[in-house]
Every structure is written in C-alpha cells, then in structure tokens.
Design an enzyme around this catalytic site. Structure first.
Site, PDB file in Angstrom:
ATOM      1  NE  ARG A   1       1.867 -11.889  -0.431  1.00 28.12           N
ATOM      2  CZ  ARG A   1       0.769 -11.358  -0.926  1.00 28.12           C
ATOM      3  NH1 ARG A   1       0.191 -10.344  -0.297  1.00 28.12           N
ATOM      4  NH2 ARG A   1       0.218 -11.815  -2.023  1.00 28.12           N
TER       5      ARG A   1
ATOM      6  CE  LYS B   1       5.371   4.190   0.174  1.00 25.23           C
ATOM      7  NZ  LYS B   1       6.154   3.284  -0.710  1.00 25.23           N
TER       8      LYS B   1
ATOM      9  N   PRO C   1       0.825  -1.203   0.000  1.00 23.52           N
ATOM     10  CG  PRO C   1      -0.035  -1.054   2.148  1.00 23.52           C
ATOM     11  CD  PRO C   1       0.625  -2.007   1.204  1.00 23.52           C
ATOM     12  CD  GLU C   2       2.353   3.389  -4.541  1.00 26.55           C
ATOM     13  OE1 GLU C   2       2.295   4.606  -4.812  1.00 26.55           O
ATOM     14  OE2 GLU C   2       2.643   2.527  -5.398  1.00 26.55           O
TER      15      GLU C   2
ATOM     16  NE  ARG D   1      10.280  -0.628  -5.983  1.00 27.14           N
ATOM     17  CZ  ARG D   1      10.002   0.223  -5.009  1.00 27.14           C
ATOM     18  NH1 ARG D   1       9.322   1.325  -5.278  1.00 27.14           N
ATOM     19  NH2 ARG D   1      10.386  -0.015  -3.771  1.00 27.14           N
TER      20      ARG D   1
ATOM     21  CE  LYS E   1      19.737  13.639  -4.343  1.00 31.45           C
ATOM     22  NZ  LYS E   1      20.862  12.855  -3.803  1.00 31.45           N
TER      23      LYS E   1
ATOM     24  CG  HIS F   1      -3.571 -15.489   7.207  1.00 29.82           C
ATOM     25  ND1 HIS F   1      -2.422 -16.216   7.398  1.00 29.82           N
ATOM     26  CD2 HIS F   1      -4.172 -16.005   6.103  1.00 29.82           C
ATOM     27  CE1 HIS F   1      -2.325 -17.139   6.445  1.00 29.82           C
ATOM     28  NE2 HIS F   1      -3.369 -17.037   5.658  1.00 29.82           N
TER      29      HIS F   1
END
Length: 299
Positions: A125, A58, A2-3, A285, A168, A106
C-alpha cells in the site's frame, strides 16, 4: 496498522542482521513510498555502520556511525524480509501479507550488508516511509517532537497519567490513542487494557484524576494493565490479524488471548461476569468492550 508490540517484534528480528553491520549497497526500486526518499538517500546510507536499532512508539530508528539516523515507519502493510547468505530467515518480526500483497513486485528498498545479510522492505500500500535525520536532532525532528511518553517506560505512572488527563472531557479511549500524550498505543491494546481495568471507553479521561490533580484509584490500575498487555503481546510475537506474522513464517500469537477485541457477542472472560462483548464506534474506529463490567457511570 502495526502497533507497538508488532513494531518491537520487527525490531528484534532486524537487529541481528543490522546492528554492527556495514551497509554495502542500497537499491531503490521507486522514487518514493508514502513520501519521496530524502535527497541522496542511498548514497548517504552506503558505507555506514548501524550502531543501534531502536524503537520510538511505532517507529524504528537505526543509528548510524555517520551521525545520522534512519527512521522507518511501516504504515499499513510494510514488512521486512531478512535473509542470511544461506537463504534462511531471521526471527522474530516480519510482516506477512496474504496473496499478491507480499509479492516481489512490492519490494521497494533492498539493503545489502557487508556481513552477507540482505534486508528487503516490501509495502503493497506504500503508506510506510523512510527518512534520514541527524541523530542529535532525533527527539526534536518533525516525526518525534510532539510525541508523548513511551507506555512501557518507567516514566508512565499513575501520577503522570493523572496530570496528562486532568480536566479532560475527551473520551478515555481517544485520550489513550492521542500520540501527543502517550506514544505507541493503538486500537487493539487500548481496548484490551480498558477491559482489564474495568473502564468504559467513553468515560471522560479526566475521571482518572482527582480534583486536586492526584491520580484516582483506577489510574494506577490502568497503567498496570497497559504495561501488562503490551509486555504479553511482545512476548507472544505480536498479534496476527490480516497483515502480520513473524519473520520465520510463524504468525504472532497474542490474538488468541484477546478478551474483547473483535469478539462481539462472545461471553466476557472476566470471572463472575455474565455480560457479553459489544461494539461501538469512536472516532471512526471500532471499540470493543464488555457491556456489563465496563459500565459508564451515571452522572
């Protein structure tokens, strides 16, 4: 994982049950999640009242009247089931896991409140975790000490972005995902913000700063689009991919507004653009972008 918009949606769903409520009982059904629970974890929570439920990047932080704060991280598959005495669910903000992932086996942490609400943490998980730290030490604790600016805060503006990225050579997408610079951005919303800004994800981050360190024109555009994408996603209740839905059983809706994320081969939605969405891999990603209107400048 989740973001920021999903975590903020969860916070809003938990707050009505938790804020102002006294923790009556905590049941731990295993000794650990990703990490072992803190020493005397249940004992330190029981009898405390939740003064505030906040979000940092987060993470969720529940500030307690004991002077400690409960830090909660959802990992990859963490979810909260919030139930009132009449059996109804609170909304909005929960995780929905397909099939066996969301089964009671769970359910690892159950918090019963004196107001009759029950909050159950389910994590198939077990990549999530919980910790307790002194509230006065929150900003300097190991979880937050190296975190960057909040993307929805007034502190993030074009001049700050230019200072963070000046000189950068790191690809722009990687720089935006660096939690030490900006805390809370994730893959989905970075892809979307870069597309809206017309910036190639492999552009050197330093290109958003002029030689004198002041912001390049696109820096202001990117900041505006980051805030817009996140704000819209929070309003939509987050994005449902595989693991996420709202606590009332309804799924988040922002995925219906994706312009590029997971839309390889689709036409670019930018007005006047004839390109299609492509995919590259950056840092392991998937990155989604328009191959026509997000062009990498020739150096």
């Amino acid at each position: 994982m989740p973001e920021l918009p999903e975590v903020e949606t969860v916070r809003r769903g938990l707050a009505p049950a938790m804020v102002g409520a006294r923790v009556a009982r905590v049941t731990l059904r295993r000794p650990n999640l990703r990490f072992p629970f803190p020493e005397r974890f249940a004992e330190r929570l029981e009898g405390t009242t939740v003064l505030e439920l906040a979000r940092r990047a987060k993470y969720l932080t529940a500030h307690l009247d004991s002077g400690e704060s409960l830090i909660l991280h959802l990992g990859m598959s963490g979810r909260f089931d919030v139930r009132l005495p009449d059996g109804s669910n609170l909304s909005p903000g929960d995780f929905y896991l397909e099939g066996a992932l969301g089964t009671p086996k769970h359910d690892h942490v159950v918090m019963a409140f004196a107001n009759g609400a029950t909050v159950t943490y389910n994590d198939a998980r077990r990549f999530g975790f919980m910790d307790l730290v002194a509230t006065r030490d929150l900003e300097t604790c190991r979880h937050f000490a190296s975190m960057g600016v909040e993307p929805l805060s007034d502190a993030l503006d074009a001049p700050l972005l230019a200072r963070l990225f000046a000189r950068k050579i790191t690809p722009l997408k990687a720089a935006l995902l660096d939690q030490r610079l900006i805390a809370g951005l994730g893959n989905i919303y970075v892809c979307e913000a870069l597309h809206r800004s017309g910036l190639h994800p492999a552009l050197p981050a330093g290109a958003l700063a002029k030689p004198d360190g002041s912001p390049a024109p696109k820096a202001k555009t990117l900041v505006k689009e980051i805030k817009a994408v996140l704000t819209e996603a929070v309003a939509a209740g987050g994005s449902t991919l595989r693991d996420y839905a709202r606590p009332d059983g309804e799924r988040g809706a922002f995925q219906h507004g994706f312009r590029v994320y997971d839309r390889v081969g689709h036409a670019c939605p930018t007005k006047g653009c004839t390109g299609r969405v492509g995919r590259i891999v950056q840092g392991g990603r998937s990155t989604f972008f328009c191959e026509t209107c997000q062009v990498l400048p020739v150096r």
